[in-house]
Design an enzyme around this catalytic site. Structure first.
Site: not given
Length: 383
Positions: A80, A115, A191, A202-203
């Site tokens: 990242c 994803g 969730r 969360c991103c």
């Protein structure tokens, strides 16, 4: 030391881009950045491409048809922190007088991968064991969040407040993936991913995007000149049995180096873009970056100091939580946001009077270390 300037920057919106190939997406950011810098292609003497999951020679594919005439293209992967690392390497090449002007761009197309959670690096037996047991990054940060709530007399609502703040900032940013505001109640009701982290903490993992900046030894571009005061990239140290899971040592170490090289104190920073992949990360980085004293991250957040209009707005772009996190593009996009902030071009999310900006990006999950890499850059409006 000679000054190195960011003379132009641009980015695409971070969102799904169906039907658009990664090289085409990168080209959009590249051409806009060159135009913003007022630089012709023939003036660019080297190109740095940051990407994590796009495959080999993506940099060459992205610029093949743009007429750069065979100049060096360097492909940079550092998880990242790839985009920030590419900027770091480009700056050092300019300081060494290898080139006068270079282009840095980051590109990622996560929707092409279908994803899901990106696992820890799995090229060694120990890390493979961790990943097989479910030790993906949300789980790691969830453990930090649980420990943080216990140690700091904090509540789940404090974690949720980070998402609320950054979603508000993102609602003001036309380049952000998430443009709607949210509430603490909505964040906590979303969730559960890994307790105490819910979905909105969360991103997003389904996002594409590209960002580009032009770095030069010469002033140029539109607006006030912005220079890179300092740049630090460090790697994680092997964890020891007594290490504190809340101690973001790698980021604190990079920050110390960046502050020392720039001759700047944390109290002098006006605006921050940091790596809020999870809400707990932003709170930990407040302390690692010296924005808050140890144990004072929650009071800093509650005071409103890190919100637009506060003493030191953090993630006015919306951060990773709202803007999105296309891995290779993130570190470069942070530079674009700070360029716009320091030049007074950030529109509704402008931090008034900002003169010094800090960008922090961390990346890479490896068993036995905090993170694989961390970077901190300090930018300043030049006199």
């Amino acid at each position: 030391m000679q000054d190195i300037y960011i003379t132009g920057g641009a980015m695409t919106r971070f969102t799904r881009h169906p039907g658009v190939k990664a090289p085409e997406l990168a080209q959009q950011a590249i051409l806009r950045a060159l135009d913003d810098a007022g630089v012709a292609k023939g003036e660019v003497r080297a190109i740095y491409c940051a990407n994590v999951l796009g495959g080999m020679i993506l940099g060459q594919l992205a610029v093949r048809d743009l007429g750069f005439d065979g100049i060096p293209v360097y492909n940079v992967e550092n998880a990242c922190a790839s985009g920030a690392t590419a900027v770091h390497l480009a700056r050092h090449a300019l300081l060494a007088q290898q080139y006068d002007t270079v282009l840095v761009f980051g590109i990622e197309q996560l929707t092409a991968l279908g994803g899901g959670t990106i696992p820890l690096q799995r090229n060694d037996h120990k890390t493979d064991l961790y990943a097989t047991a479910g030790m993906v990054l949300p789980a790691v940060y969830a453990m930090r969040g649980t420990r943080f709530l216990h140690e700091r007399d904090a509540a789940p609502a404090d974690l949720a407040a980070v998402a609320v703040k950054n979603r508000f900032h993102g609602s003001l940013n036309e380049f952000a993936q998430q443009r709607s505001e949210t509430t603490v109640e909505e964040v906590l009701a979303s969730r559960m991913i890994a307790e105490p982290l819910t979905l909105l903490q969360c991103c997003p993992s389904q996002v594409d995007g590209a960002a580009a900046v032009v770095l030069s030894r010469r002033r140029g571009g539109h607006g006030r000149p912005v220079r890179v005061l300092s740049s630090a990239v460090v790697s994680g140290k092997r964890e020891r049995a007594h290490d504190d899971i809340l101690d973001a040592e790698i980021t604190a170490r990079a920050a110390r180096q960046a502050y020392e090289r720039a001759g700047v104190a944390p109290s002098e920073v006006d605006v921050v873009e940091l790596h809020d992949a999870f809400t707990i990360a932003e709170l930990l980085y407040y302390e690692a970056l010296g924005l808050a004293a140890p144990g004072e991250a929650v009071p800093l957040l509650r005071s409103g100091a890190t919100r637009l209009g506060g003493r030191v707005p953090v993630n006015p772009s919306g951060g990773l939580l709202a803007k999105g996190h296309p891995l290779g593009a993130t570190g470069v996009a942070q530079m674009v946001e700070l360029l716009w902030q320091l030049q007074g071009r950030a529109g509704a999310r402008q931090v008034e009077g900002a003169r010094i900006g800090l960008a922090q990006c961390t990346g890479g999950g490896i068993a036995g270390v905090d993170h694989a890499a961390s970077s901190v850059h300090l930018l300043e409006v030049a006199a």
